[in-house]
Motif scaffolding. Structure first.
Motif, PDB file in Angstrom:
ATOM      1  N   HIS A  40      19.139 -63.008 -33.503  1.00  0.00           N
ATOM      2  CA  HIS A  40      19.143 -63.149 -35.073  1.00  0.00           C
ATOM      3  C   HIS A  40      20.507 -63.297 -35.576  1.00  0.00           C
ATOM      4  N   THR A  41      21.655 -63.000 -34.654  1.00  0.00           N
ATOM      5  CA  THR A  41      23.071 -63.117 -34.805  1.00  0.00           C
ATOM      6  C   THR A  41      23.364 -64.397 -34.431  1.00  0.00           C
ATOM      7  N   THR A  42      24.540 -64.914 -34.926  1.00  0.00           N
ATOM      8  CA  THR A  42      25.150 -66.325 -34.462  1.00  0.00           C
ATOM      9  C   THR A  42      25.638 -66.196 -33.028  1.00  0.00           C
ATOM     10  N   ARG A  43      25.659 -67.296 -32.475  1.00  0.00           N
ATOM     11  CA  ARG A  43      26.411 -67.331 -31.157  1.00  0.00           C
ATOM     12  C   ARG A  43      27.749 -66.977 -31.065  1.00  0.00           C
ATOM     13  N   ARG A  44      28.585 -67.372 -31.934  1.00  0.00           N
ATOM     14  CA  ARG A  44      29.963 -67.060 -32.119  1.00  0.00           C
ATOM     15  C   ARG A  44      29.977 -65.681 -32.402  1.00  0.00           C
ATOM     16  N   LEU A  45      29.165 -64.897 -33.117  1.00  0.00           N
ATOM     17  CA  LEU A  45      29.432 -63.326 -33.271  1.00  0.00           C
ATOM     18  C   LEU A  45      28.627 -62.488 -32.458  1.00  0.00           C
ATOM     19  N   SER A  46      28.258 -63.160 -31.298  1.00  0.00           N
ATOM     20  CA  SER A  46      27.549 -62.346 -30.376  1.00  0.00           C
ATOM     21  C   SER A  46      28.010 -62.271 -28.942  1.00  0.00           C
ATOM     22  N   ALA A  47      29.402 -62.694 -28.969  1.00  0.00           N
ATOM     23  CA  ALA A  47      30.046 -62.816 -27.629  1.00  0.00           C
ATOM     24  C   ALA A  47      30.463 -61.331 -27.339  1.00  0.00           C
ATOM     25  N   LEU A  48      30.725 -61.018 -26.018  1.00  0.00           N
ATOM     26  CA  LEU A  48      31.285 -59.887 -25.487  1.00  0.00           C
ATOM     27  C   LEU A  48      32.697 -60.285 -25.206  1.00  0.00           C
ATOM     28  N   PRO A  49      33.519 -59.230 -25.120  1.00  0.00           N
ATOM     29  CA  PRO A  49      34.943 -59.437 -24.878  1.00  0.00           C
ATOM     30  C   PRO A  49      35.344 -60.246 -23.662  1.00  0.00           C
ATOM     31  N   GLY A  50      36.028 -61.158 -23.702  1.00  0.00           N
ATOM     32  CA  GLY A  50      36.674 -61.937 -22.582  1.00  0.00           C
ATOM     33  C   GLY A  50      36.015 -63.123 -22.022  1.00  0.00           C
ATOM     34  N   LEU A  51      34.881 -63.441 -22.771  1.00  0.00           N
ATOM     35  CA  LEU A  51      34.144 -64.836 -22.375  1.00  0.00           C
ATOM     36  C   LEU A  51      33.135 -65.208 -23.473  1.00  0.00           C
ATOM     37  N   ALA A  52      33.379 -66.423 -24.235  1.00  0.00           N
ATOM     38  CA  ALA A  52      32.602 -66.728 -25.075  1.00  0.00           C
ATOM     39  C   ALA A  52      31.153 -67.490 -24.648  1.00  0.00           C
ATOM     40  N   MET A  53      30.309 -67.411 -25.394  1.00  0.00           N
ATOM     41  CA  MET A  53      29.129 -68.081 -25.235  1.00  0.00           C
ATOM     42  C   MET A  53      29.111 -69.511 -25.218  1.00  0.00           C
ATOM     43  N   PRO A  54      28.557 -70.115 -24.332  1.00  0.00           N
ATOM     44  CA  PRO A  54      28.583 -71.785 -24.277  1.00  0.00           C
ATOM     45  C   PRO A  54      28.123 -72.418 -25.459  1.00  0.00           C
ATOM     46  N   ARG A  55      28.702 -73.634 -25.946  1.00  0.00           N
ATOM     47  CA  ARG A  55      28.304 -73.952 -27.198  1.00  0.00           C
ATOM     48  C   ARG A  55      26.886 -74.697 -26.927  1.00  0.00           C
ATOM     49  N   ARG A  56      26.465 -75.123 -25.758  1.00  0.00           N
ATOM     50  CA  ARG A  56      25.118 -75.689 -25.565  1.00  0.00           C
ATOM     51  C   ARG A  56      24.020 -74.772 -25.736  1.00  0.00           C
ATOM     52  N   PHE A  57      24.355 -73.293 -26.034  1.00  0.00           N
ATOM     53  CA  PHE A  57      23.368 -72.499 -26.235  1.00  0.00           C
ATOM     54  C   PHE A  57      22.835 -72.572 -27.746  1.00  0.00           C
ATOM     55  N   GLY A  58      23.445 -73.662 -28.656  1.00  0.00           N
ATOM     56  CA  GLY A  58      23.117 -73.525 -29.973  1.00  0.00           C
ATOM     57  C   GLY A  58      23.417 -72.181 -30.670  1.00  0.00           C
ATOM     58  N   ARG A  59      23.249 -72.487 -32.042  1.00  0.00           N
ATOM     59  CA  ARG A  59      23.457 -71.242 -33.117  1.00  0.00           C
ATOM     60  C   ARG A  59      22.927 -69.795 -32.857  1.00  0.00           C
ATOM     61  N   TRP A  60      21.492 -70.105 -32.595  1.00  0.00           N
ATOM     62  CA  TRP A  60      20.706 -68.872 -32.420  1.00  0.00           C
ATOM     63  C   TRP A  60      20.212 -69.123 -30.963  1.00  0.00           C
TER      64      TRP A  60
END
Length: 406
Positions: A63-83
């Protein structure tokens, strides 16, 4: 995406920091410690990382966005979508552990933590006692008779640890299936059935919608306390960002703002059995109840596919007695009634839990009587759980780096 982190030399650290739990919080702390050259060993009772995420129902998305749900040091891939979908959260956690080359011991359950009776670090035996003070430490007891010495301990066993089903009178007389929401995967087993979902938190609401869309003949949702309902996103603006912005504002102010936004964005469902709550939104958050993110419940209630009913009072054979005195006869009951932290056995007589079994401290703050013992993931913030786990991880790692000799 950043390159693979350089591996620090941890060979001179025979007594590591132990992190209990390989969910998002535990992995984040281990990665933040490793980035500071501190050896961290993650101990996980299941056979893989992200065990709780693997068990969640199929429909679940963050229920939180991909950009605001990553852990330190590694972004979530864009292909995962917003939710981000549940299965992609699992993939991300697997990649995170691999990317940071985390030291993880699976299939081991820590059963008790206690202060070390001999806290001197073997690596310090050649060091003059006058040059460095003796470091505090902890002893961990685990399955298989294992005993582990720790410089510090981070407990990250999770907010949703042990499923809790209320001891309703007559519960054992109910002949149909009565399962906790933790056991629910998808609506297929309930096709054509009359199902009662108990609990109108985010999990109960989403399971009710899933059942209604997935072929259940009738879906009723037992409501004890009317929830605050928020649109997950309005005109592209996620409610999580609002939660971040207002988190440190006065409670009364946020309550007033929440009431205004709620009336403007969410229809009044009182006629359908789901009235607006009488307690302010942020006041409820402070009591431990976050708002319900709408992922279809509003439409399902308005169209009659999900029927709100009174809370469950008791069971009488095949009948469920509700608090308004009415009786219903569902084919199956799913209890979305929450979890226990289940920390009492692990922490014994350390006096670090409140009367509800929750840690009295969290993040970088340790209990006054238990220095070197940290907790993460035992709050339910309005700003997003994984985001706060990521922030806590950095704070905990900095605190340990200041106190643990490397």
């Amino acid at each position: 995406m950043p390159g693979v982190p350089a591996a620090p030399d941890l060979s001179t650290q025979p007594r590591p920091v132990y992190v209990i739990g390989a969910g998002p919080g535990g992995l984040a702390v281990a990665a933040a410690l490793r980035a500071r050259g501190i050896r961290a060993v993650v101990v996980e009772k299941s056979e893989s990382v992200g065990a709780s995420w693997r068990r969640h129902y199929d429909r679940l998305h963050l229920h939180t966005t991909r950009r605001l749900s990553a852990l330190p040091g590694l972004a979530m891939p864009r292909r995962f979508g917003r939710w981000v979908a549940r299965e992609n959260v699992v993939r991300y956690l697997e990649k995170y552990a691999e990317f940071h080359e985390l030291e993880i011991a699976t299939g081991i359950e820590v059963t008790r933590i206690e202060p070390s009776t001999n806290s001197a670090d073997p690596a310090d035996s050649a060091t003059s006692a006058k040059s460095l003070p003796e470091a505090p430490g902890w002893t961990l007891h685990a399955t298989g008779g294992r005993v582990m010495a720790a410089r510090a301990v981070v407990v990250a066993t999770g907010y949703n640890h042990t499923p809790l089903i209320p001891d309703w009178p007559g519960r054992d007389t109910y002949p149909g299936p009565l399962a906790h929401a933790a056991e629910y995967r998808n609506p297929a087993p309930y096709a054509g059935q009359d199902v009662l979902v108990v609990g109108v938190g985010n999990t109960g609401a989403e399971i009710a919608v899933d059942l209604a869309e997935g072929g259940a003949a009738r879906v009723r949702l037992a409501v004890r306390t009317a929830p605050h309902i928020l649109r997950r996103s309005t005109a592209g603006w996620p409610s999580q960002r609002t939660g971040i912005l207002v988190r440190h504002l006065p409670v009364r102010l946020v309550d007033r703002l929440g009431a205004i936004v709620g009336k403007a964005s969410v229809p009044d469902l009182s006629a359908y059995g789901l009235p607006r709550p009488t307690t302010g939104l942020y006041s409820r958050v402070k009591q431990g109840s976050i708002p319900l993110q709408d992922v279809g419940l509003i439409d399902a209630v308005r169209t009659g596919r999900v029927e709100p009913v009174a809370s469950v009072e008791s069971f009488d054979g095949a009948e469920v007695v509700l608090s308004d005195g009415s009786r219903i006869t569902p084919d199956a009951v799913i209890a979305a009634t929450g979890y226990r932290r289940a920390l009492e056995g692990l922490l014994g007589g350390l006096d670090v839990l409140d009367d509800r079994g929750r840690p009295r401290t969290h993040g970088a703050t340790t209990p006054p009587n238990a220095p070197g013992l940290y907790f993460t993931g035992f709050t339910n913030p309005i700003s997003g759980n994984i985001r706060e786990l990521a922030l806590d991880a950095e704070k905990i790692a900095k605190a340990i780096a200041r106190t643990v000799r490397t």
